[in-house]
Design a protein around this motif. Structure first.
Motif, PDB file in Angstrom:
ATOM      1  N   VAL A  52       0.831  -1.198   0.000  1.00  0.00           N
ATOM      2  CA  VAL A  52       0.000   0.000   0.000  1.00  0.00           C
ATOM      3  C   VAL A  52       0.871   1.255   0.000  1.00  0.00           C
ATOM      4  CG1 VAL A  52      -1.803   1.252   1.243  1.00  0.00           C
ATOM      5  CG2 VAL A  52      -1.842  -1.249   1.179  1.00  0.00           C
ATOM      6  N   THR A  53       1.985   1.210   0.736  1.00  0.00           N
ATOM      7  CA  THR A  53       2.900   2.354   0.754  1.00  0.00           C
ATOM      8  C   THR A  53       3.457   2.632  -0.633  1.00  0.00           C
ATOM      9  OG1 THR A  53       3.516   1.891   3.047  1.00  0.00           O
ATOM     10  CG2 THR A  53       5.022   3.252   1.766  1.00  0.00           C
ATOM     11  N   ILE A  54       3.864   1.570  -1.333  1.00  0.00           N
ATOM     12  CA  ILE A  54       4.379   1.748  -2.692  1.00  0.00           C
ATOM     13  C   ILE A  54       3.313   2.326  -3.602  1.00  0.00           C
ATOM     14  CG2 ILE A  54       5.259   0.511  -4.699  1.00  0.00           C
ATOM     15  CD1 ILE A  54       6.574  -1.471  -2.760  1.00  0.00           C
ATOM     16  N   LEU A  55       2.078   1.800  -3.491  1.00  0.00           N
ATOM     17  CA  LEU A  55       0.970   2.317  -4.305  1.00  0.00           C
ATOM     18  C   LEU A  55       0.698   3.782  -3.988  1.00  0.00           C
ATOM     19  CD1 LEU A  55      -1.424   1.839  -6.264  1.00  0.00           C
ATOM     20  CD2 LEU A  55      -2.771   1.133  -4.275  1.00  0.00           C
ATOM     21  N   PHE A  56       0.721   4.126  -2.696  1.00  0.00           N
ATOM     22  CA  PHE A  56       0.412   5.495  -2.288  1.00  0.00           C
ATOM     23  C   PHE A  56       1.462   6.484  -2.803  1.00  0.00           C
ATOM     24  CE2 PHE A  56       1.023   8.878   0.922  1.00  0.00           C
ATOM     25  CZ  PHE A  56      -0.134   9.582   0.691  1.00  0.00           C
ATOM     26  N   TYR A  57       2.736   6.219  -2.517  1.00  0.00           N
ATOM     27  CA  TYR A  57       3.761   7.175  -2.917  1.00  0.00           C
ATOM     28  C   TYR A  57       3.964   7.189  -4.437  1.00  0.00           C
ATOM     29  CZ  TYR A  57       4.890   8.149   1.904  1.00  0.00           C
ATOM     30  OH  TYR A  57       4.813   8.566   3.212  1.00  0.00           O
ATOM     31  N   GLY A  58       3.729   6.054  -5.076  1.00  0.00           N
ATOM     32  CA  GLY A  58       3.734   6.064  -6.537  1.00  0.00           C
ATOM     33  C   GLY A  58       2.621   6.929  -7.092  1.00  0.00           C
ATOM     34  N   SER A  59       1.444   6.864  -6.467  1.00  0.00           N
ATOM     35  CA  SER A  59       0.318   7.694  -6.902  1.00  0.00           C
ATOM     36  C   SER A  59       0.599   9.163  -6.655  1.00  0.00           C
ATOM     37  CB  SER A  59      -0.956   7.262  -6.163  1.00  0.00           C
ATOM     38  OG  SER A  59      -1.303   5.931  -6.471  1.00  0.00           O
ATOM     39  N   VAL A  60       1.252   9.474  -5.526  1.00  0.00           N
ATOM     40  CA  VAL A  60       1.614  10.868  -5.248  1.00  0.00           C
ATOM     41  C   VAL A  60       2.509  11.417  -6.358  1.00  0.00           C
ATOM     42  CG1 VAL A  60       2.917  12.378  -3.713  1.00  0.00           C
ATOM     43  CG2 VAL A  60       1.344  10.700  -2.762  1.00  0.00           C
ATOM     44  N   ALA A  61       3.554  10.654  -6.711  1.00  0.00           N
ATOM     45  CA  ALA A  61       4.498  11.116  -7.728  1.00  0.00           C
ATOM     46  C   ALA A  61       3.830  11.232  -9.100  1.00  0.00           C
ATOM     47  CB  ALA A  61       5.692  10.168  -7.794  1.00  0.00           C
ATOM     48  N   ILE A  62       3.051  10.215  -9.480  1.00  0.00           N
ATOM     49  CA  ILE A  62       2.436  10.221 -10.810  1.00  0.00           C
ATOM     50  C   ILE A  62       1.367  11.299 -10.906  1.00  0.00           C
ATOM     51  CG2 ILE A  62       1.028   8.881 -12.405  1.00  0.00           C
ATOM     52  CD1 ILE A  62       2.478   6.380 -11.366  1.00  0.00           C
ATOM     53  N   HIS A  63       0.518  11.414  -9.877  1.00  0.00           N
ATOM     54  CA  HIS A  63      -0.554  12.401  -9.916  1.00  0.00           C
ATOM     55  C   HIS A  63       0.009  13.823  -9.944  1.00  0.00           C
ATOM     56  CE1 HIS A  63      -4.808  13.342  -9.566  1.00  0.00           C
ATOM     57  NE2 HIS A  63      -4.526  14.271  -8.666  1.00  0.00           N
ATOM     58  N   GLY A  64       1.040  14.056  -9.127  1.00  0.00           N
ATOM     59  CA  GLY A  64       1.654  15.380  -9.148  1.00  0.00           C
ATOM     60  C   GLY A  64       2.331  15.672 -10.468  1.00  0.00           C
ATOM     61  N   GLY A  65       3.046  14.681 -11.016  1.00  0.00           N
ATOM     62  CA  GLY A  65       3.684  14.891 -12.309  1.00  0.00           C
ATOM     63  C   GLY A  65       2.696  15.134 -13.421  1.00  0.00           C
ATOM     64  N   LEU A  66       1.578  14.407 -13.419  1.00  0.00           N
ATOM     65  CA  LEU A  66       0.565  14.618 -14.451  1.00  0.00           C
ATOM     66  C   LEU A  66      -0.160  15.940 -14.264  1.00  0.00           C
ATOM     67  CD1 LEU A  66      -0.949  11.022 -14.816  1.00  0.00           C
ATOM     68  CD2 LEU A  66       0.676  12.202 -16.308  1.00  0.00           C
ATOM     69  N   GLY A  67      -0.235  16.428 -13.026  1.00  0.00           N
ATOM     70  CA  GLY A  67      -0.787  17.762 -12.819  1.00  0.00           C
ATOM     71  C   GLY A  67       0.084  18.825 -13.468  1.00  0.00           C
ATOM     72  N   LEU A  68       1.401  18.705 -13.312  1.00  0.00           N
ATOM     73  CA  LEU A  68       2.324  19.629 -13.981  1.00  0.00           C
ATOM     74  C   LEU A  68       2.239  19.469 -15.490  1.00  0.00           C
ATOM     75  CD1 LEU A  68       5.396  19.217 -11.611  1.00  0.00           C
ATOM     76  CD2 LEU A  68       3.983  21.261 -11.842  1.00  0.00           C
ATOM     77  N   TRP A  69       2.101  18.226 -15.950  1.00  0.00           N
ATOM     78  CA  TRP A  69       1.954  17.997 -17.388  1.00  0.00           C
ATOM     79  C   TRP A  69       0.668  18.641 -17.921  1.00  0.00           C
ATOM     80  CZ3 TRP A  69       4.217  17.025 -21.720  1.00  0.00           C
ATOM     81  CH2 TRP A  69       3.500  16.553 -22.817  1.00  0.00           C
ATOM     82  N   ALA A  70      -0.421  18.565 -17.143  1.00  0.00           N
ATOM     83  CA  ALA A  70      -1.672  19.199 -17.564  1.00  0.00           C
ATOM     84  C   ALA A  70      -1.509  20.711 -17.664  1.00  0.00           C
ATOM     85  CB  ALA A  70      -2.798  18.848 -16.587  1.00  0.00           C
TER      86      ALA A  70
END
Length: 586
Positions: A72-90
């Motif tokens: 769950v920790t890996i899923l959570f921090y992976g989601s943090v990084a991907i979601h934040g990166g895609l926000g910058l991409w948007a």
């Protein structure tokens, strides 16, 4: 004849269906759901502060047991990084925002969360990982309600509300096109208001409890030692990490904004292209915009239920000309088109995904709802007022037969083109398309004109409709086994105008005998073998000469006496009758 490009579905035929439906937005939505689940868990934990400090402590133990479980920790921090990166991409990638919608607000709130919460996250997580600091609710609440200035507590309240609002907007955008969303809306709204309210109250109650107990030396010794808060040197290191994160994050935002500017300059130098909306209008835009972004930038109404996220197909267009000149659709676009049965037609594309590199001529498949026009029409007449209006019913012949030999999508396209041609003619002559029923429509004349002008405008509109349908037949000649035919019924009289319906399904329309007569005249064009039937009373009110149009007595269902009507075999001839009447008056 134009060369047909390869069907959309061939490009990703080897990929499984579940993979073809995944795009950048789906990844961002999944990561956002993971983060919202964490936020929900954290808020429910905060709400336990309304019960007691012990409940708050027991809740955080369960919270940590779940979210610090390694997968769950890996899923959570992976989601943090991907979601934040895609926000910058948007921020970089999106060329046009609907500033009257929630999208820019959602993006601004999401990008602001890391700026407001990075210090809290570094102290809580990195302090534990690097130095084994044991910071839980007593230490956090002490730092906000006792040791720090009051604004720190308000800052935490702000970031809680901002993060929750950002997540709720994302959920709304995701769920609003779901069939069950309307039924679930009251419950979702109640949860969206109640959960953060309880969390904030629990946060406040826990802070009051800590502030009261922190006066005890025994409590301070048990909760504020180096094992909990770390040493000054450790704090210096954590502050340095926080400063570095802040510089990197602001640099990334600045890079995205700078990239937008560089891209705009490069696209401007790369040339302009012309987008033509089926001959109605054309615009010149820079290369790189999607068709939907170009429409929004030039304030051209364009249907898009999902807001340009490739989650629906309402923005789709039919390309006129050679589709081989277009860039190939992405896997997500191909999946959406295949799901509606248009995967084998290369001329059908999604406006929110297509970025043309050459001049493009197209027609939107679904015209946007002209809500503003309906409201203006409603304001033009006092609700419930009785007044003279001219009613025109226009019906497309043979649409049922057409649907038997063509795909449903193609049938809808042709019917929409027909209704669009009729509506433009009606509007050009001062009328108002009022109701669309299947392949026909009711138009009203006289909302802003005198009875004579309303009658003349309706007759002129019938002539223009004939010309517009001739053009449409010429345009669609290669797609139709036989030309589109139509019937028109026109009659005027006293009607009651107002809004009818139920709750949020109210429709502005006209009610009265003259509306029913116009509808029945349109039906009679089939048996009399003509294009238009208009009442002789309307002809006289319009000032058209008695002998200008052939007349006939007909029986109207629902009327006891026969009615004198003008039988017009070719609707184009109505223009000549109007011109003759104007010359006679002159």
């Amino acid at each position: 004849m134009a060369t047909r490009a390869k069907p959309h579905s061939n490009q990703d035929a080897a990929a499984p269906a579940w993979l073809r439906r995944i795009g950048v937005r789906q990844v961002r939505m999944f990561c956002g759901l993971v983060l919202f689940a964490y936020l929900l868990s954290h808020f429910l934990n905060h709400a336990l502060g309304n019960i007691s400090a012990e409940a708050l402590h027991d809740g955080v133990m369960w919270h940590l047991a779940v979210w610090q479980f390694l997968p769950v920790t890996i899923l959570f921090y992976g989601s943090v990084a991907i979601h934040g990166g895609l926000g910058l991409w948007a921020l970089y990638q999106r060329r046009q925002f609907r500033w009257r919608t929630l999208e820019p607000l959602q993006l601004a709130l999401g990008l602001s969360v890391p700026l407001l919460i990075y210090g809290h996250v570094i102290a809580m997580r990195l302090g534990n990982v690097l130095y084994d600091q044991d910071r839980l609710y007593p230490q956090v609440l002490y730092s906000y309600f006792v040791a720090a200035p009051p604004y720190r507590a308000w800052l935490m309240v702000a970031v809680m509300l901002i993060a929750w609002t950002h997540g709720c907007i994302g959920l709304y955008i995701w769920l609003r096109i779901k069939p069950a969303f309307r039924r679930a809306t009251p419950w979702l709204l109640a949860a969206a208001v109640l959960i953060p309210t309880l969390a904030l109250l629990g946060f406040y109650q826990g802070g009051r409890e800590v502030a009261r107990e922190s006066a005890s030396p025994q409590w301070q010794a048990a909760n504020l030692g180096p094992a909990n808060l770390g040493t000054p040197q450790q704090q210096v290191t954590l502050d340095a990490i926080g400063g570095g994160f802040l510089m990197v994050y602001l640099g990334l935002i600045g890079s995205a904004l700078l990239g937008r500017g560089v891209r705009a300059i490069a696209e401007r130098r790369g040339g302009m292209i012309r987008l033509s909306y089926g001959g109605d209008r054309s615009i010149r835009v820079r290369k790189g915009l999607t068709v939907l972004e170009a429409s929004l930038r030039h304030n051209i109404p364009h249907a898009s239920a999902c807001g340009g996220r490739a989650r629906c197909s309402t923005c789709r267009i039919r390309v006129l000309g050679d589709p081989a000149m277009l860039p190939p659709p992405s896997s997500r676009e191909a999946f959406v088109l295949a799901s509606i049965g248009a995967g084998d037609d290369p001329s059908i594309r999604l406006a929110c995904q297509l970025r043309p590199t050459h001049d493009l001529d197209f027609v939107p498949v679904f015209p946007p709802r002209n809500v503003a026009a309906a409201r203006r029409a409603a304001r033009a007449a006092r609700i419930g007022e009785e007044r003279y209006l001219v009613s025109m019913f226009v019906d497309m012949r043979g649409s049922t037969k057409l649907g038997e030999t063509r795909l449903p999508f193609d049938t809808v396209f042709i019917v929409n083109r027909f209704l669009g041609a009729v509506s433009r003619s009606v509007i050009a002559c001062g009328g108002q398309p009022n109701q669309f029923v299947g392949d026909g429509l009711l138009a009203l004349f006289g909302l802003e004109h005198s009875p004579r002008d309303a009658c003349r405008n309706a007759i002129r509109a019938a002539s223009m409709i004939a010309a517009a349908i001739d053009e449409l037949n010429s345009f669609l000649g290669h797609d139709l086994p036989e030309p589109i035919r139509f019937g028109i019924g026109i009659h005027g009289g006293e009607v009651v105008v107002g809004e009818i319906g139920y709750r949020d399904h109210m429709v502005f329309t006209a009610l009265g005998d003259s509306v029913n007569v116009a509808s029945r005249l349109q039906d009679m064009t089939k048996t009399l073998g003509c294009e238009t039937l208009l009442s002789d009373e309307l002809r006289a009110t319009a000032g058209v000469a008695d002998d200008a149009l052939p007349t006939e007595q007909v029986e109207i269902r629902g009327r006891t006496e026969p009615m004198l009507v003008c039988v017009v075999t070719r609707s184009r001839d109505l223009a000549a009758a109007l011109d003759d009447s104007e010359l006679a008056l002159a």
